[in-house]
Design a protein around this motif. Sequence first.
Motif, short mmCIF file in Angstrom:
data_model
loop_
_atom_site.label_atom_id
_atom_site.label_comp_id
_atom_site.label_asym_id
_atom_site.label_seq_id
_atom_site.Cartn_x
_atom_site.Cartn_y
_atom_site.Cartn_z
N TRP A 145 -50.09 -57.82 43.56
CA TRP A 145 -49.50 -58.50 44.71
C TRP A 145 -50.14 -59.85 44.98
N LEU A 146 -49.41 -60.63 45.76
CA LEU A 146 -49.92 -61.84 46.40
C LEU A 146 -49.73 -61.60 47.89
N ARG A 147 -50.81 -61.69 48.65
CA ARG A 147 -50.71 -61.48 50.10
C ARG A 147 -51.15 -62.73 50.85
N VAL A 148 -50.55 -62.93 52.01
CA VAL A 148 -51.03 -63.94 52.95
C VAL A 148 -51.52 -63.19 54.17
N TYR A 149 -52.85 -63.24 54.37
CA TYR A 149 -53.48 -62.57 55.52
C TYR A 149 -53.49 -63.51 56.72
N THR A 150 -53.29 -62.93 57.91
CA THR A 150 -53.22 -63.75 59.12
C THR A 150 -54.61 -64.08 59.64
N LEU A 183 -49.94 -66.96 40.24
CA LEU A 183 -49.87 -66.66 38.80
C LEU A 183 -50.07 -65.17 38.57
N GLY A 184 -49.17 -64.59 37.77
CA GLY A 184 -49.27 -63.19 37.40
C GLY A 184 -49.27 -63.02 35.89
N THR A 185 -49.10 -61.81 35.44
CA THR A 185 -49.12 -61.50 34.01
C THR A 185 -48.02 -62.21 33.25
N HIS A 186 -46.83 -62.26 33.86
CA HIS A 186 -45.66 -62.77 33.15
C HIS A 186 -45.11 -64.08 33.70
N GLU A 187 -45.51 -64.47 34.90
CA GLU A 187 -44.81 -65.59 35.53
C GLU A 187 -45.69 -66.39 36.47
N LEU A 188 -45.24 -67.62 36.70
CA LEU A 188 -45.80 -68.51 37.69
C LEU A 188 -44.73 -68.70 38.76
N VAL A 189 -45.10 -68.45 40.02
CA VAL A 189 -44.11 -68.45 41.10
C VAL A 189 -44.49 -69.47 42.16
N ALA A 190 -43.50 -70.22 42.63
CA ALA A 190 -43.67 -71.11 43.78
C ALA A 190 -43.12 -70.39 45.00
N LEU A 191 -43.99 -70.08 45.95
CA LEU A 191 -43.59 -69.31 47.13
C LEU A 191 -43.53 -70.21 48.37
N ARG A 192 -42.47 -70.07 49.12
CA ARG A 192 -42.36 -70.74 50.41
C ARG A 192 -42.94 -69.80 51.47
N VAL A 193 -43.85 -70.34 52.29
CA VAL A 193 -44.44 -69.55 53.37
C VAL A 193 -43.73 -69.90 54.66
N GLY A 194 -42.89 -68.98 55.12
CA GLY A 194 -42.14 -69.20 56.35
C GLY A 194 -42.65 -68.33 57.48
N THR A 196 -44.13 -67.39 61.06
CA THR A 196 -45.14 -68.01 61.92
C THR A 196 -46.53 -67.65 61.39
N PRO A 197 -47.58 -68.34 61.84
CA PRO A 197 -48.92 -67.94 61.40
C PRO A 197 -49.25 -66.49 61.72
N ALA A 198 -48.72 -65.99 62.82
CA ALA A 198 -48.98 -64.60 63.19
C ALA A 198 -48.11 -63.61 62.42
N ALA A 199 -46.99 -64.08 61.88
CA ALA A 199 -46.07 -63.21 61.15
C ALA A 199 -45.45 -63.99 59.99
N PRO A 200 -46.23 -64.26 58.94
CA PRO A 200 -45.72 -65.05 57.82
C PRO A 200 -44.67 -64.30 57.00
N VAL A 201 -43.81 -65.06 56.35
CA VAL A 201 -42.77 -64.51 55.48
C VAL A 201 -42.83 -65.26 54.15
N LEU A 202 -42.88 -64.52 53.03
CA LEU A 202 -42.98 -65.13 51.71
C LEU A 202 -41.65 -65.03 50.97
N THR A 203 -41.21 -66.17 50.45
CA THR A 203 -39.95 -66.23 49.72
C THR A 203 -40.16 -66.99 48.41
N ALA A 204 -39.73 -66.40 47.31
CA ALA A 204 -39.85 -67.06 46.01
C ALA A 204 -38.84 -68.21 45.93
N GLU A 205 -39.35 -69.41 45.76
CA GLU A 205 -38.48 -70.58 45.64
C GLU A 205 -38.15 -70.89 44.18
N GLN A 206 -39.14 -70.73 43.30
CA GLN A 206 -38.94 -70.93 41.86
C GLN A 206 -39.81 -69.93 41.11
#
Length: 317
Positions: A145-150, A183-194, A196-206
Motif C-alpha cells: 500500500w501507499l498511505r497518507v497519514y493525517t 513506486l511499486g513492484t510493477h508500476e509508477l503511479v502519480a496520485l492526486r491527493v484530494g 481535506t487534510p483531516a480526510a484525504p482522498v487518493l486518486t490515481a491520475e497516471q
Amino acid sequence: MRRTALVFLAAIAALVLASPVSAAPGRPGGLVALTEQASRRILVLPADQEAWRTRAYTWSWAPAAANGLGDLAAAFVSPDEAKLTERAGQQYLMTTASGGFAGVIPYPQGTGAYWAANVGGPSNPHSIELLPDGNVAVAASTGGWLRVYTASQGARSTTYAEYPLVGGHGVVWDHERQVLWALGTHELVALRVGGTPAAPVLTAEQVFHLPSEGGHDLQPVPGSGDQLWVTTETEVLRFSKSRGTFSTRYPGAAAINGHNVKSVTTNARTGQVLTATPQADHICTWCTDTVDLDLPRGELTLRGAWIYKARWWQPQH
C-alpha cells in the motif's frame, strides 16, 4: 542457529560502529546519511573516506526514551529510509524501518517528533514523504500500500487514506505537478491527493508500467523538474514525467546502471551520484559496507557496517 549468529554479529557490529556524536549538522552539501541496520541507527557523516575510516559521525539518531519515542523503539528494526526535507524553516529527517516505524524528526534537534507511528511491522514500510498540507505519505512493500497519514491532525495520528500498491517501495512529492509519485513492484503511479487534510482522498491520475520488475528506489533528480530516478531489480532508470518514458541513457549510466541497486541520489550542488548496492559476500544479504560515487567516480567504506540505503543529506527538491 543462523538467527543466533546474526544477532551475535549484529551486536558486535553495533559495538564497532559506536562513536561519540556531535549535535552539529555538519558541512552542508558534503554529508551522507546511512540506514545502518546493525546498530539500528541513522548515521550522518561527511563524504570523505577519512571521516568514514575514523567514524567521524556528525549526527546519529534512533527512537529512544530520551527523545520521547521510547514506546516506538522496538519498531525501529532494520531502518530502511533516511531523507532530509524542509518545512517552514525547519529541517526534518524522514525515516522508516522494516519493523514498522515511520517518523518525521526535527533535524538536528532529534527530539519532539513532528509525527511518528508504528504502522505495522508485517507491512514493512520502506519510504516516507512529508506533504505540503502537513500530512505524511508512507509506502509499504509487504503491506502492498501507499498511505497518507493525517499527521496534520496530530503528532501521533494513525488515521490514513490508502491506495493499493503491490510492493510499495518509494514515494516522492512533486511540487510542480502537485502529485504524489509512488513506486511499486510493477508500476509508477502519480496520485492526486484530494479531500481535506483531516480526510484525504487518493486518486490515481497516471499509471506507468515499469520496463523491468521490482521497483525499489524513487528519488527526484535535482535541478530537473522533469526527471525521477527509478531503480528496479535489474536497472537504474531515469523517468521523464513529461514524456512518460523510462531510459538508461543518461550521464554516467555505464557505471550507475546495474542490478539490485537499493538507493540512488544526486548531489544537488555537485551533480555527483551516490548509490548503494548489496555486497555478494556480506552476511546481511541486502546490505553493504561500501557505497559508490559517480561523476566523478569514487567509493566510501565504513568497515563492519550494514548499510541498506545511502543518500546525500540534503533536500532533493
